[in-house]
Every structure is written in C-alpha cells, then in structure tokens.
Design a protein around this motif. Structure first.
Motif, PDB file in Angstrom:
ATOM      1  N   TYR A  89       0.840  -1.209   0.000  1.00 40.65           N
ATOM      2  CA  TYR A  89       0.000   0.000   0.000  1.00 40.65           C
ATOM      3  C   TYR A  89       0.868   1.250   0.000  1.00 40.65           C
ATOM      4  CZ  TYR A  89      -3.892  -3.055   1.098  1.00 40.65           C
ATOM      5  OH  TYR A  89      -4.821  -4.047   1.053  1.00 40.65           O
ATOM      6  N   TYR A  90       2.044   1.172   0.591  1.00 43.87           N
ATOM      7  CA  TYR A  90       2.936   2.314   0.687  1.00 43.87           C
ATOM      8  C   TYR A  90       3.841   2.434  -0.534  1.00 43.87           C
ATOM      9  CZ  TYR A  90       6.432   5.527   2.592  1.00 43.87           C
ATOM     10  OH  TYR A  90       7.273   6.601   2.786  1.00 43.87           O
ATOM     11  N   TYR A  91       4.291   1.293  -1.016  1.00 44.42           N
ATOM     12  CA  TYR A  91       5.335   1.334  -2.041  1.00 44.42           C
ATOM     13  C   TYR A  91       4.827   1.235  -3.476  1.00 44.42           C
ATOM     14  CZ  TYR A  91       8.638   0.783   1.776  1.00 44.42           C
ATOM     15  OH  TYR A  91       9.372   0.967   2.921  1.00 44.42           O
ATOM     16  N   THR A  92       3.606   0.788  -3.662  1.00 45.07           N
ATOM     17  CA  THR A  92       3.152   0.551  -5.036  1.00 45.07           C
ATOM     18  C   THR A  92       1.846   1.279  -5.329  1.00 45.07           C
ATOM     19  OG1 THR A  92       1.847  -1.411  -4.472  1.00 45.07           O
ATOM     20  CG2 THR A  92       4.190  -1.750  -4.955  1.00 45.07           C
ATOM     21  N   ILE A  93       1.485   1.277  -6.613  1.00 38.43           N
ATOM     22  CA  ILE A  93       0.205   1.847  -7.027  1.00 38.43           C
ATOM     23  C   ILE A  93      -0.487   0.842  -7.940  1.00 38.43           C
ATOM     24  CG2 ILE A  93       0.385   4.335  -6.769  1.00 38.43           C
ATOM     25  CD1 ILE A  93       1.807   4.487  -9.420  1.00 38.43           C
ATOM     26  N   ALA A  94      -1.763   0.640  -7.696  1.00 44.25           N
ATOM     27  CA  ALA A  94      -2.539  -0.307  -8.478  1.00 44.25           C
ATOM     28  C   ALA A  94      -3.144   0.373  -9.704  1.00 44.25           C
ATOM     29  CB  ALA A  94      -3.654  -0.902  -7.617  1.00 44.25           C
ATOM     30  N   GLN A  95      -3.636  -0.442 -10.616  1.00 42.56           N
ATOM     31  CA  GLN A  95      -4.231   0.057 -11.852  1.00 42.56           C
ATOM     32  C   GLN A  95      -5.393   1.012 -11.580  1.00 42.56           C
ATOM     33  OE1 GLN A  95      -2.934  -0.643 -14.737  1.00 42.56           O
ATOM     34  NE2 GLN A  95      -4.466   0.024 -16.206  1.00 42.56           N
TER      35      GLN A  95
END
Length: 134
Positions: A107-113
């Motif tokens: 949730y902190y390090y990535t971004i979803a589509q």
C-alpha cells in the motif's frame, strides 16, 4: 478536511516546459496516493500520472510518457508535475487529486491500476490552466 491547491499553470509555446505544483493540507500526506488529471475543452477528464505514497513508483498515460514527470516531496506535502516538450494537445485544465490508501507494505510502495481512474480519488484541487500555443 483535505485541501489541495494547484499552482504554476500558464501559457507556453510548443516544445516548452512548465511545472505545476499541488500543495496539500488538512491530512497526513503520506497516507494518500497522488495523481494528476486534465480536462480539455469539450472533452472528458483524463488520467495523466500518479505516484505512490513512498514516491518510489509512478505511472503515466501513454500520451505523456517520456515527456512528463510526477514527483512528490513528502516533507513539504507537495506533488509536482514537470511537463517537457509540450504540445498543443496538452492544453487543458490540470487537476491534482488525492486518494486515501493507508497501510504498510504494498500500500505504501506501489500503485494499483485503479489509480488511473478518477473515481478512485476522493479529493480534488480547483485546477490550473495550461495552454500550449504554436
């Protein structure tokens, strides 16, 4: 209450550069994925770029990839959009947006589509006009 205030828009010639900024207040900035969208006259609002809470991951629309750079300064509660090699079709009102996305790890390090979709974002700035003329 979350507040987002954009600045830095203006007029520029084709091939020029511009940086728009968005200052956030009223919330814990690092709990939010940040995004930029734009809306040209007579067109629907479209995704431009998004950045993870950590600032380590970004995503761009194909139309701006390689020309625009999104960044954020978590110490200053500010997100930026550096726009280079501007084209007339980049003319639009540019909006900053924030999406609440708490949690650790991915949730902190990535971004979803889903962060390419404007309905994912709960908070919006007032917009700043960018005009590119030939």
């Amino acid at each position: 209450q979350v507040q987002l205030v954009e600045s830095g828009g203006g007029s520029v010639q084709v091939g020029g550069s511009l940086r728009v900024s968005c200052a956030a207040s009223g919330h814990t900035f690092t709990n939010y994925v940040m995004g930029w969208f734009r809306q040209a006259p007579g067109k629907e609002r479209e995704f431009v770029a998004t950045i993870s809470r950590s600032a380590g991951m970004t995503d761009y629309a194909d139309s701006v990839k390689g020309r625009f750079t999104i960044s954020r300064d978590n110490a200053k509660n500010t997100v930026y959009l550096q726009m280079n090699s501007l084209k007339p079709e980049d003319t639009a009102v540019y909006y900053c947006a924030a999406a609440y996305n708490p949690g650790s790890g991915t949730y902190y390090y990535t971004i979803a589509q889903k962060f390419r979709t404007d309905s994912t974002y709960g908070y919006w700035g007032q917009g700043t006009q960018v005009t590119v003329s030939s």
